[in-house]
Each structure stands twice: as C-alpha cells, then as structure tokens.
Design a protein around this motif. Structure first.
Motif, mmCIF file in Angstrom:
data_model
loop_
_atom_site.group_PDB
_atom_site.id
_atom_site.type_symbol
_atom_site.label_atom_id
_atom_site.label_comp_id
_atom_site.label_asym_id
_atom_site.label_seq_id
_atom_site.Cartn_x
_atom_site.Cartn_y
_atom_site.Cartn_z
ATOM 1 N N PHE A 203 40.642 95.882 102.908
ATOM 2 C CA PHE A 203 41.101 95.932 104.305
ATOM 3 C C PHE A 203 42.469 96.587 104.397
ATOM 4 O O PHE A 203 42.742 97.376 105.292
ATOM 5 C CB PHE A 203 41.184 94.501 104.860
ATOM 6 N N LEU A 204 43.335 96.256 103.433
ATOM 7 C CA LEU A 204 44.689 96.800 103.404
ATOM 8 C C LEU A 204 44.641 98.320 103.364
ATOM 9 O O LEU A 204 45.363 98.994 104.104
ATOM 10 C CB LEU A 204 45.398 96.265 102.167
ATOM 11 N N VAL B 77 34.535 95.557 106.097
ATOM 12 C CA VAL B 77 35.906 95.945 106.403
ATOM 13 C C VAL B 77 35.921 96.994 107.506
ATOM 14 O O VAL B 77 36.681 96.900 108.467
ATOM 15 C CB VAL B 77 36.613 96.492 105.141
ATOM 16 N N MET C 113 40.398 99.409 117.156
ATOM 17 C CA MET C 113 40.522 100.799 117.604
ATOM 18 C C MET C 113 39.524 101.122 118.711
ATOM 19 O O MET C 113 39.845 101.827 119.663
ATOM 20 C CB MET C 113 40.280 101.749 116.421
ATOM 21 N N VAL D 28 52.927 103.833 110.791
ATOM 22 C CA VAL D 28 51.737 103.410 110.031
ATOM 23 C C VAL D 28 51.736 101.896 109.880
ATOM 24 O O VAL D 28 50.726 101.228 110.128
ATOM 25 C CB VAL D 28 51.716 104.102 108.641
ATOM 26 N N LEU E 26 43.752 104.044 108.846
ATOM 27 C CA LEU E 26 43.448 104.242 110.275
ATOM 28 C C LEU E 26 44.599 104.871 111.048
ATOM 29 O O LEU E 26 44.357 105.775 111.838
ATOM 30 C CB LEU E 26 43.013 102.915 110.910
ATOM 31 N N ILE F 150 46.107 95.623 112.638
ATOM 32 C CA ILE F 150 44.688 95.707 112.267
ATOM 33 C C ILE F 150 44.341 94.631 111.249
ATOM 34 O O ILE F 150 43.260 94.047 111.290
ATOM 35 C CB ILE F 150 44.362 97.111 111.717
ATOM 36 N N LEU F 151 45.290 94.332 110.363
ATOM 37 C CA LEU F 151 45.033 93.334 109.317
ATOM 38 C C LEU F 151 44.669 91.967 109.898
ATOM 39 O O LEU F 151 43.965 91.191 109.260
ATOM 40 C CB LEU F 151 46.256 93.197 108.411
ATOM 41 N N ALA G 65 48.983 99.144 111.055
ATOM 42 C CA ALA G 65 48.285 98.465 109.957
ATOM 43 C C ALA G 65 48.486 96.950 110.027
ATOM 44 O O ALA G 65 47.545 96.183 109.829
ATOM 45 C CB ALA G 65 48.769 99.001 108.620
ATOM 46 N N ILE H 99 42.076 100.373 104.222
ATOM 47 C CA ILE H 99 41.496 100.944 105.445
ATOM 48 C C ILE H 99 42.486 100.836 106.605
ATOM 49 O O ILE H 99 42.656 101.753 107.400
ATOM 50 C CB ILE H 99 40.175 100.220 105.808
ATOM 51 N N ALA H 100 43.178 99.681 106.678
ATOM 52 C CA ALA H 100 44.126 99.474 107.778
ATOM 53 C C ALA H 100 45.261 100.478 107.711
ATOM 54 O O ALA H 100 45.776 100.912 108.735
ATOM 55 C CB ALA H 100 44.687 98.055 107.731
ATOM 56 N N ALA H 101 45.661 100.881 106.492
ATOM 57 C CA ALA H 101 46.715 101.896 106.379
ATOM 58 C C ALA H 101 46.170 103.273 106.717
ATOM 59 O O ALA H 101 46.854 104.101 107.308
ATOM 60 C CB ALA H 101 47.296 101.877 104.971
#
Lengths: 122, 416
Positions: A15-16, B25, B33, B95, A22, B102-103, B99, A18-20
């Motif tokens: 997840f970390l 994920v 989003m 970023v 995006l 989203i986490l 991020a 993918i989250a970065a």
C-alpha cells in the motif's frame, strides 16, 4: 516463504508503494505535458514584486517549541493510554484508580504550564 | 479467494498471494482518487448553495464533469519551481500530502466483508499515518523558501500538533468501550451507535479533525487574506493540485472515520446479510458528516492563532481529560452487557419481554443500561462544563474591568 504469513503488514507495505505512486504519476505527467519556460522573473520568490530581503530559513520562534514540548508530553501519554483502554474491560476497579493518578499527574503538568503563562501567545 | 483460485490454476503460492494483495491494495487505494471526482462536485455545489450561488453547471449535466475538465487544465499548466527552493523537499511535500491520506484507506471497513486489511491496531495506525500530513505541510513551507509559506508552516506546526491531543483522548473512549483497536471490531461492538453513548467525545473528535485538516474556521495555515496561500504559495499546476487533493480526501476520510467510530460504520438493517448494502450505509453516513463539516467551514469565521491555541489547551484538552476520567468511572460502575441473558429472554422465557427483545435485537437491549448511564453522564458533564465556562468567562471580564484604568474622558480642546 509465503507472503500470506505476514499478510496484514505485507498489505501495508504494498500500500505504501502504491500510495506514493498515485501522486507521483500526476506530477510527472504535469511536468511532461505542461510547458516549461522559466525566466528570472517567473522563478523569483512570490512576495510583492520587489526582490525578497533577508534569509527565509531563519530560526523558529521559541513559543512554537514550547507548544511542541507540551504536545510531546501528551502524545507519549496517549501511547500509554491505548493499551490501558483496550485492556480496561477485563481489569478490576484498581485500573480506574491507577489511570486516575496517571491523568492527575498529566493535568498537573498542564496546570503548571498554564500558570507559568507558557500558553499565553505573545 | 483470488489466491486459492490462482493456486488451483497452478501458480506459485508466493506469487498468488502477492497478486491477491496487489489487487486489494489497488482497489482500496484508488477508492479515494475515484471518489474525489464526485466528492469535490458535492462540496462545490453545497458551498454554492450556502453562499447563494449556483455552482458548477456548464460542463456536463449539472456540472458533473467539471472536475475532469479542471484536472485536464491543471495537467497542461506549467509547474513553476522557484529558483531558491530546496528542490528535493519541495517535491516530496505534495507526494507525502496525498500518500499520507491514501494510506488511511487501508484500514477502513467498507462493509462486513470488504476491508483492506483489518489491522489489530487499526485506529492507532490511522492516527499515526494522518500525522504525516503535518510533516508534508512543514516540508512545503520550508522547501519553497518563501516567507509566506514558512509562516503557514510555522502555524501548522503549532496547530496541527495541538489538536491531535484532544482527538486521541476522544478516540480512547470508544476504544475503551469496545475493548479493541481494530476498525472492524469497533464497528461490530456498536449495537448502539457511540454518538448516542458518548456524544461529548464525538463532538471533540469532529472539532479536532476539522482543525487537524486545516479547514475553516481553523485554516490559519493557508489564510488567503494574510498569507497569500500559506504553505502552498509557491506551488502551481499539478503539484499544487496534489495539496488540494490531499486536503479534500483528508476531509472526506475524516468523515468516514467519524462514521466508523461514532455512527456504527456499515451497520444498518440487512447489512450483515447483504454486504453491499453496508457500503451504501457507510457512504451515506460519511456524506452526511461531510456536509456538516462543509457547513461549519462556510459559516464560521476564521479564528486568530492565540484564540486557536487557547481553545485547544484551555477548553478542549481539559474537557477531554475530565471526559476520559468520568467515562472510565461510569464504565466500571455499570456491569458489562450480558449477551447470554438477553439472548435467553429473546428466545422466549418471558412472553412480554421477549417480544421487545426480539423487536429491537437482544444485543441492543443488553447494551442499553450501560449506554443509558454513559449518555446521562455525558449530559451532566456537558452542562457542568458549560456552567464552569460561563463562570470563567464572567470572572475574566470582571478582572479585566478592574485592571482597565484607562481614562476615557475626552479632554476639551482649547484654542491657543
């Protein structure tokens, strides 16, 4: 080794990444698609049209530091309170007395800071 | 499920697990989003209605596609990098801002079966991850080497950090009642929604998340009438859009978390049997909370920094501490809910009582005494606190009037 063994945290790990990714992708696309014509006036610090005076990277005002210190005390306390809150249902009445002492000590700290006038914004 | 199917098809178990995780994920991470496209439209329409405007109505039916048009426009805008900026910090900040938000989606239980991963420390994880956002704002302010931006970052350092204290203290009470930190566990323990059990915590949490998010009335870090645009003054194009996106998603995720902790999450009639229904319940509740925060944002004027810090350290934190101690006491005072006994009554030992128990559900009836006592405690606490505040403010005014020795009499003007 099977990833499923540490499923929960493997999930967070993926997840970390993918989250970065995006937010990185749109910024990179913006850099690619948008124009890039810098000139001295455009890349100047946005202030009021006149060249900026003095250094921006200065020392923080000390008051912020004091507030951060008070926060730190409370945040460390919160870390101790979470395990207590989870276990509280299974504990006896003594757990309540213990946490009351703990909270009283913390309140004392808050009262001390308050009386000292550190919470007054100057 | 996917993992088993892939192994059946002859794939290496390790790779199958990885693909399974990756799919989960991507679905969970892109939720925010995708939601943004509709959510920003809802926010703009609601804001327009409150301000007596029409809002977006040109692009697509009711202006629904406006956001896509805006995104396309932002993509073709130049990202201006200030000459003096610290480029690495400058680009990590947007970023990180997105991020971090989203986490949060990783642990939100969307229905009884759909959840990214049900961490045993779910709520602690949410608090930890969300505070990365503060770091992003400080990095943006420092990295762009602009005085306005740095002022915004300074303010955020004091503000965001301060409001985390009442937020954590407010969350502790539902955690204490549920006896778990897992998000799914919190939802499952809410036979009565926690907002009806501990409303004081709910209000504390709502106010502190609003401040944590840096939205009006707590939008000091980007106060446009004082600081140009605060920490994102030097950002343009897609890099700026990321801050906007991060703030928006954070606001909605805060509403989601509020719905999960205090409004019973996906719980509702038929949600256990039909998980998709749970998703709609959760979204409905979250949108409702979100509209309340928009309403707050658009009707309450911005506070000053000293008012903001005073409100936190002298009102929110003491109330949260007293609230925690009082609720811990009441929690021990009332015997814990006896689910077996309620089940026995519901299955028909006493005819009249059994009917009521079956109608409202045995779990609901079992938690009722505890919830009732805690609700009563909350009301007493709130009334007491309001009285104390009234006394305090009146005393403050009296002291002020004693100290004030200014001579207000006007001197007669005499011609020379």
């Amino acid at each position: 080794m099977d990833l499923m063994d540490l499923n929960e945290w493997a999930f967070i790990g993926v997840f970390l990444v993918i989250a970065a990714l995006l937010p990185i992708v749109p910024i990179a696309m913006g850099r690619l698609l948008g124009p890039r014509k810098p000139n001295p006036v455009k890349t100047d610090t946005y202030e009021c049209g006149i060249e900026t005076v003095g250094d921006t990277w200065i020392q923080f005002k000390i008051q912020y530091y004091i507030f951060a210190l008070v926060f730190l005390a409370f945040d460390v306390e919160a870390v101790f309170l979470f395990p207590w809150a989870v276990a509280y249902g299974g504990l006896g009445f003594f757990a309540f007395v213990e946490i009351l002492i703990f909270l009283a000590l913390l309140s004392l700290a808050l009262i001390y800071v308050w009386r000292k006038g550190a919470l007054k914004w100057t | 499920m996917l993992r088993d199917a892939l192994i059946q098809a002859g794939m290496v178990p390790g790779l199958a697990s990885f693909l399974d995780i990756l799919l989960g994920v991507i679905v969970a991470a892109s939720f925010g989003m995708v939601w943004v496209l509709i959510g920003i439209w809802i926010e703009r329409k609601a804001a327009a209605r409150i301000q007596n405007r029409v809002g977006p109505n040109r692009v697509g039916p009711f202006g629904l596609i406006q956001n896509i048009a805006d995104a396309a426009k932002l993509l073709t805008k130049e990202i201006i990098i200030p000459r003096n900026a610290d480029r690495l910090v400058y680009f990590i900040a947007p970023v990180l801002a997105v991020a971090a938000v989203i986490l949060i989606a990783a642990v939100i239980p969307f229905s009884s079966v759909v959840i990214g991963t049900d961490l045993s420390i779910g709520i602690l994880y949410v608090i930890a991850v969300a505070s990365f956002g503060t770091l992003a704002i400080i990095m943006a302010g420092w990295g762009s080497n602009n005085k306005y931006a740095l002022l915004g970052a300074f303010r955020s350092a004091a503000q965001l950090v301060a409001y985390e204290v009442p937020m954590v203290l407010a969350i502790l009470i539902p955690v204490m009642i549920a006896g778990t930190l897992s998000m799914q566990g919190l939802v499952q323990s809410q036979h009565i929604w926690y907002i009806f059990v501990v409303p004081v915590s709910a209000v504390l949490f709502l106010i502190s998340t609003q401040a944590e998010n840096g939205r009006a009335p707590f939008d000091l870090l980007e106060a446009e009438s004082e600081l140009v645009a605060g920490y994102n003054t030097e950002y343009s194009g897609m890099a700026w859009a990321m801050f906007y996106l991060g703030e928006f998603m954070h606001a909605f995720f805060n509403a989601l978390i509020f719905a999960v902790i205090f409004l019973g999450g996906w719980r509702g009639p038929g949600a256990e049997a039909l998980p998709i229904l749970g998703f709609f319940y959760l979204m409905g509740k979250a949108i409702l909370v979100y509209l309340v925060t928009i309403w707050l944002r658009l009707t309450v004027p911005r506070v000053r920094i000293d008012q903001l810090l005073d409100f936190n350290w002298k009102i929110m934190v003491p109330l949260a501490l007293v609230n925690l101690a009082a609720m811990a006491f009441l929690f021990k005072l009332v015997p814990p809910p006896n689910f077996e006994a309620a089940q026995a009554i519901a299955s028909g030992e006493f005819e009249a009582a059994g009917g009521i128990y079956r109608l409202l559900g045995p779990e609901f009836m079992a938690t009722l005494p505890q919830a009732g006592v805690m609700l009563l405690g909350n009301i007493v606490l709130l009334v007491g606190f309001a009285a104390a505040l009234r006394w305090w403010s009146r005393r403050g005014r009296r002291v002020e009037s004693l100290v004030d020795e200014t001579d207000y009499t006007v001197e007669p003007v005499t011609a020379k």
